[in-house]
Write an enzyme that holds these catalytic residues in place. Structure first.
Site, mmCIF file in Angstrom:
data_model
loop_
_atom_site.group_PDB
_atom_site.id
_atom_site.type_symbol
_atom_site.label_atom_id
_atom_site.label_comp_id
_atom_site.label_asym_id
_atom_site.label_seq_id
_atom_site.Cartn_x
_atom_site.Cartn_y
_atom_site.Cartn_z
ATOM 1 N N HIS B 249 65.022 28.666 -22.519
ATOM 2 C CA HIS B 249 66.454 28.383 -22.523
ATOM 3 C C HIS B 249 67.152 29.636 -23.031
ATOM 4 O O HIS B 249 66.720 30.232 -24.019
ATOM 5 C CB HIS B 249 66.723 27.197 -23.462
ATOM 6 C CG HIS B 249 68.088 26.613 -23.319
ATOM 7 N ND1 HIS B 249 69.224 27.284 -23.706
ATOM 8 C CD2 HIS B 249 68.510 25.417 -22.847
ATOM 9 C CE1 HIS B 249 70.277 26.513 -23.467
ATOM 10 N NE2 HIS B 249 69.877 25.376 -22.948
ATOM 11 N N ARG B 269 78.629 26.675 -22.830
ATOM 12 C CA ARG B 269 79.063 27.428 -21.643
ATOM 13 C C ARG B 269 79.767 26.506 -20.653
ATOM 14 O O ARG B 269 80.728 26.899 -20.019
ATOM 15 C CB ARG B 269 77.867 28.136 -21.014
ATOM 16 C CG ARG B 269 77.454 29.388 -21.789
ATOM 17 C CD ARG B 269 76.124 29.953 -21.318
ATOM 18 N NE ARG B 269 75.008 29.123 -21.775
ATOM 19 C CZ ARG B 269 73.926 28.845 -21.067
ATOM 20 N NH1 ARG B 269 73.805 29.326 -19.846
ATOM 21 N NH2 ARG B 269 72.982 28.080 -21.564
#
Ligand SMILES: Cc1cc2nc3c(=O)[nH]c(=O)nc-3n(C[C@H](O)[C@H](O)[C@H](O)COP(=O)(O)OP(=O)(O)OC[C@H]3O[C@@H](n4cnc5c(N)ncnc54)[C@H](O)[C@@H]3O)c2cc1C
Ligand code: SF4
Ligand code: SF4
Ligand code: FES
Lengths: 250, 623
Positions: B249, B269
């Site tokens: 990740h 995000r």
């Protein structure tokens, strides 16, 4: 890194004692890191529960210097450099071993609560339910609960008087509140709240709210409104009836 | 004393051991295991659910961002076909086609079902389940509850499941499966508290043990993720597939050291957060792969419009798939443009108001405030790649979830196929629900078709117990904690985010040595709640897992999705035709094979290869 002093409970259901340990503490470490370090260096068999290391799973509840806390969210720099830090298991439940308590009683309480029963006539033709955000805000607060049982640990009803057979405790009072205030739910739990879950035992000391790591307003937003619903039902039936006729008292 | 009972060569007295009988035994109580157990129970099977932790504490509880399902509540253009196409593209077309199809089709119903069972998702203005943007998903598709979606899901399944007559065995570690001939007949497990053994007799077993991130040093995974399901299924004769695809990740915490690896949700995000290097540049604009160029914003101005909800604006490059973003961050750091502690900056403070951030990302706010003493509403975070997820796992049939061992099923993160070479965020929670249910169905059908009851074999039981107790009974030996640390360093350095033949060979050699040392592992103390012993038991599985990952990574001579070979850059078409499959050979050594993939069904192939304009036109015409 600096050397710091700790006292940690070692023992099992037959008894035990606080043992002294020393270990190095580095920048940014939390109490759970210290426990792990001691475990790796000096006490391979020291028992402790943890999972997420980020305050999300509610596994690592202990008492640190007498205060109920999540070990993974308690930073070492909260304490003075020369302070000896004592760590022991939560007290309201039997000790299994070292820092691990037997919390199975809580799982039994949850089973006693009647599950969610939605009003399926409210589904639209797509199979969707409609609920407004403002109508679910308050139950979402209760659903933040990570089941750390710190509130159960400090509640004097469960702690001092060992009245566990007559009160489910704050964690499950908000579980009931979350169901009862759910806009789609149709189950009536108020008789059980009074007779089975022991809402009358709580005298609103708010100790539970003070320790909740999720900052849930357990008492003001959960227990008090539920207690009011009990009062309405049993001692002010007119008010209850009006509410009932006006639509479910959500 | 418990341990005396099993000292040395003294015969293990099986009649002393607790025996429990069920139709089916589900190993693991995350989203997948719980959903599987509910299905089994609903179908009238006597169901036992076994987990290492307390109920409700599995990894699923940590999932933050959301569960992907083409409900179309926020953008009505969404459709299973678009979700399917996104999933295949994200997986670099290596996904098992049928699984990606089933997943995209069934996820919406599985999410609605959760609402029926009491889940309370965030709402849209119209009062429907709200959905958010996430990397690789064309439309806002992730049903969520702030940034604690996993908690909502596991608690809903748990609260529903406890009323379904499932028997739960908490803090109980599965050791190995039992077989009658080639069929599953049960499992031996151990109560963590007392160290006592328990024999589960069962006609079928469903493995739902999650991944194996604990083989790496920097990971978002907890102690539970030691690949037990991989190890146990492998020993029982099942195959492991796609193990080379381990997802890093892009955004784990990098500072302070003790939380290195802890996840920073992609929702940051999704809610508009941007990645910056030490020059303050949004470097993701320079890292857009050709395949995604048409669908990605070209300018900052376009991303601002996108965030404001302009449907014609394209997605910001920060929301490219995880493999792309993770490699880009690594490159910035390598080339000297990293943050002070070796990551990149993730800034949401300048994109959203403090109030929005606290409402949409409360647990991130809290996590940074407490663990890093940083206020994400005013300062950027420092983030870097962290081992997060296993795309690979136990090879199963796409419809029944059964492995090649009759009666052994797998679902959730521990099963292979659904995600191909790279998983999209949010596609795991939906995977758990869809395939959890299907594996329950599969097990029920299998049991229905059984003609005779499988028997457990005492010799198998004895040998499993002896392997476990030997670790305690040895006079002296290797410290399990130190072995684990060595393995973490080895995997981090040799089987990391970028790989070469040389490094992988070094890794495989190192693992070989570790295996030898493992033969002499010794845990001190008694058998009651003894973490050192538990660690040593888990190491066997972690070693099998690591060996499988390293071997598969060596064989796949290309770079695809989460598997990056610098000595074989780029995707190679030839490799699209193969999966790497690992199993235990007759000589006891790990066997690695390249297995040809079946050709896709033409309709699915067509959908996955449509351009975005074509697919949008097609689904609009349909609805
Ligand atoms: C921090 C974090 C955030 C994430 N966010 C998202 C997200 O937003 N969206 C998304 O889709 N995915 C997300 N993921 C991924 C997703 O959460 C996991 O892939 C998923 O929860 C795995 O579920 P599972 O049911 O397969 O296994 P888990 O939930 O991990 O459960 C595994 C179970 O197996 C048990 N077990 C393991 N070994 C044994 C054994 N030997 N004996 C007995 N029991 C055993 C464990 O006790 C546990 O109960 C996230 C993951 C992490 C770590
Ligand atoms: S407010 Fe009630 S439930 Fe909470 S600690 Fe006090 S008595 Fe217990
Ligand atoms: S209400 Fe708060 S203190 Fe009580 S169990 Fe839940 S999270 Fe813990
Ligand atoms: S380890 Fe999960 S809350 Fe502390």
């Amino acid at each position: 890194m600096e050397l710091r002093n700790f006292r940690i409970y070692r023992g099992d259901s037959d008894g035990g004692e606080m043992m002294d340990y020393q270990t190095e503490v580095g920048k940014g470490m939390v109490v759970l890191d210290v426990i792990h370090r001691i475990q790796a260096e000096k006490a391979n068999d020291m028992a402790v529960r943890w999972n997420c290391k980020a305050g999300k799973c509610g596994s690592c509840s202990v008492e640190i210097n007498g205060k109920p806390k999540l070990a993974c969210m308690t930073r070492m720099n909260e304490y003075d450099d020369d302070e000896t830090i004592s760590i022991r298991p939560i007290r309201s439940f039997p000790i299994m071993r070292d820092l691990v308590a037997d919390v199975s009683w809580n799982y039994e309480q949850n089973k006693r609560i009647a599950p969610f029963k939605p009003d399926i006539t409210k589904k639209d033709s797509n199979g969707d339910y409609h609920m407004m955000q403002k109508d679910v805000d308050r139950i979402q607060e209760f659903r933040k609960c990570i089941e750390c049982y710190l509130c159960q640990n400090v509640c004097h009803v469960l702690r001092d008087h060992d009245k566990k057979d007559i009160f489910v405790g704050p964690r499950f009072m908000i579980r009931v509140a979350g169901l009862d205030m759910h806009p789609l739910d149709t189950e009536d739990r108020i008789p059980d709240v009074k007779d089975e879950y022991g809402s009358g035992m709580c005298n609103i000391t708010r100790c539970c709210t003070d320790v909740c790591p999720e900052h849930i307003q357990i008492t003001d937003n959960g227990i008090i409104p539920i207690k009011e619903r009990v009062v309405d039902r049993y001692y002010d039936p007119i008010k209850w009836l009006t509410r009932k006729l006006m639509g479910k008292s959500k | 004393m418990d341990r005396l009972q099993y000292l040395g060569d003294v015969k293990v007295d099986i009649s002393d051991i607790q025996v429990v009988e069920h139709d089916v035994i589900v190993l693991g109580a995350g989203g997948a295991g719980l959903r599987a157990a509910i299905e089994c129970s609903m179908r009238g099977l006597s169901t036992g659910l076994v987990c290492k932790s307390l109920l409700g504490k599995a990894h699923t509880v940590m999932a933050e961002g959301g569960v992907a399902a083409a409900l179309g509540n926020v953008d009505s253009r969404d459709h299973w076909k678009v979700h399917f196409r996104d999933t295949m593209r994200g997986g670099k077309f290596l996904n098992v086609w049928r699984m990606a199809e089933l997943h995209a089709k069934e996820a919406p119903d599985r999410v609605r079902e959760l609402e029926e069972w009491g889940a309370v998702f965030d709402r849209t203005k119209a009062g429907l389940i709200n959905q958010r943007n996430f990397g690789g998903h064309r439309y806002p598709r992730l049903a969520h509850v702030g940034d604690r979606t996993g908690l909502e899901i596991i608690r809903t399944l748990q609260d529903h499941g406890i009323h379904q007559g499932i028997d739960v065995y908490m803090e109980c570690t599965g050791l190995d499966f039992l077989k009658d001939g080639d069929k599953i007949s049960g499992m031996v497990a151990m109560w963590r508290e007392t160290g006592r053994f328990v024999i589960f007799k069962a006609k079928a077993a469903i493995v739902a043990t999650g991944g194996g991130g604990k083989a790496w040093k920097i990971t978002s995974n907890s102690w539970e993720y030691t690949g037990d399901g991989y190890g146990m299924a492998y020993e029982a004769g099942a195959e492991l597939m796609d193990m080379e695809f381990t997802q890093f990740h892009p955004t784990g915490m990098v500072w302070p050291p003790s939380v290195r690896g802890t996840l920073v949700t992609e929702s940051v995000r999704g809610e508009g957060g941007v990645l910056l290097n030490s020059d303050g540049k949004r470097f993701m604009f320079h890292n857009i792969p050709d395949r995604f160029a048409d669908e990605t914003a070209e300018t900052e101005e376009e991303t601002v419009r996108w965030l404001a909800g302009d449907r014609d604006a394209r997605r910001p490059p920060e929301l490219l798939t995880r493999d792309v973003v993770a490699r880009a961050i690594r490159k910035e750091v390598k080339e000297g443009r990293g943050s002070p502690h070796g990551g990149a900056f993730l800034d949401i403070a300048s994109k959203r108001t403090a109030e929005d951030i606290q409402r949409k990302l409360p647990s991130m706010y809290h996590q940074f405030k407490v663990l890093a003493e940083l206020d994400i509403t005013t300062e950027p975070m420092e983030v870097g790649p962290t081992l997060h997820y296993f795309m690979g796992g136990i090879r199963v049939d796409a419809d029944s979830q059964m492995s090649r061992v009759p009666g052994l099923f797998a679902c959730g993160e521990c099963a292979a196929g659904m995600h191909g070479a790279n998983r999209l965020g949010g596609n795991s929670l939906s995977d758990l629900l869809v395939f959890g249910k299907l594996s329950g169905e599969g097990a029920a059908k299998y049991i229905e078709g059984m003609t005779s009851e499988p028997m457990v074999d005492d010799n198998q039981i004895r040998s499993i117990i002896r392997d476990a107790t030997d670790i305690l009974n040895r006079e002296s030996g290797e410290n399990p904690y130190l072995l684990h640390e060595e393995m973490e360093d080895l995997m981090q350095n040799c089987v990391g985010i970028v790989r070469t033949e040389e490094l992988l060979m070094e890794g495989i050699e190192g693992l070989g040595k570790l295996k030898e040392s493992y033969g002499k592992v010794k845990a001190s103390g008694a058998s009651q709640f003894n973490p050192g012993w538990h660690e040593a038991i888990a190491l066997r599985n972690l070693l099998i897992t690591s060996e499988a990952v390293a071997n598969a990574a060596l064989i796949r001579q290309e770079s695809r999705g989460a598997h990056t070979r610098v000595d074989y850059p780029g995707e190679q078409n030839e490799w699209l035709q193969y999966n790497v499959v690992l199993s235990k050979g007759e000589d006891g050594a790990m066997k690695s094979e390249k297995i040809e993939r079946p050709a896709p069904n033409t309709e699915l192939d067509r959908i996955a290869n449509l351009s975005i304009e074509e697919i949008e036109a097609e689904v609009t015409a349909e609805s």
